[in-house]
Design an enzyme around this catalytic site. Structure first.
Site: not given
Length: 155
Positions: A61, A89
């Site tokens: 990401e 996360c």
């Protein structure tokens, strides 16, 4: 009818994210892939490269947001949907907020460290200065399977 078309579209982009996860797998990285889409166009695609880049922040990401911002020419990524194979996360969830993406679509939840719904609720509407639409469970089984295979091979 539109719901079926939306599901097919989400699955199409998640399949591209799974291709990226496969690249990570081949590179002996945790197999997570991500794709940035604006409208119906793929802007960028990435996968985890923490080992390869010797960088603890080189999650799919984060690399994707960096690449997308460079391509778009703006650090504000409004109108962008991010597809990722596994729930982001906490670090990546925070980065998605900073990037001001419109939507997050992810496959499998991360019960041990998920920053969106499983462990933490960083993207909970009204919690921060930007709200992100969240859709989960797209090709969930495929996303779980590549992670399971990767960790079974390592044991």
């Amino acid at each position: 009818m539109d719901m079926d078309r939306d599901k097919i579209t989400h699955e199409k982009f998640m399949e591209v994210a799974l291709e990226e996860a496969g690249r990570a797998f081949e590179e002996n990285e945790v197999p997570i892939g991500a794709v940035a889409v604006k409208g119906s166009e793929i802007i960028a695609r990435e996968h985890n490269r923490t080992i390869q880049l010797n960088d603890p922040t080189a999650h799919a990401e984060i690399l994707l947001l960096r690449k997308t911002a460079l391509i778009i020419g703006n650090y504000r990524l409004s109108g962008v949907t991010v597809y990722v194979t596994v729930e982001p996360c906490p670090m990546c969830a925070g980065a998605l907020i900073q990037g001001r993406i419109d939507q997050l679509v992810f496959g499998a939840p991360d019960q041990k460290g998920g920053g969106v719904v499983s462990k933490f609720s960083i993207l909970e509407p009204g919690k921060l200065n930007h709200d992100i639409s969240i859709l989960s469970g797209i090709l969930d089984e495929n996303c779980r399977e590549i992670m399971k295979s990767f960790f079974n091979n390592r044991r």
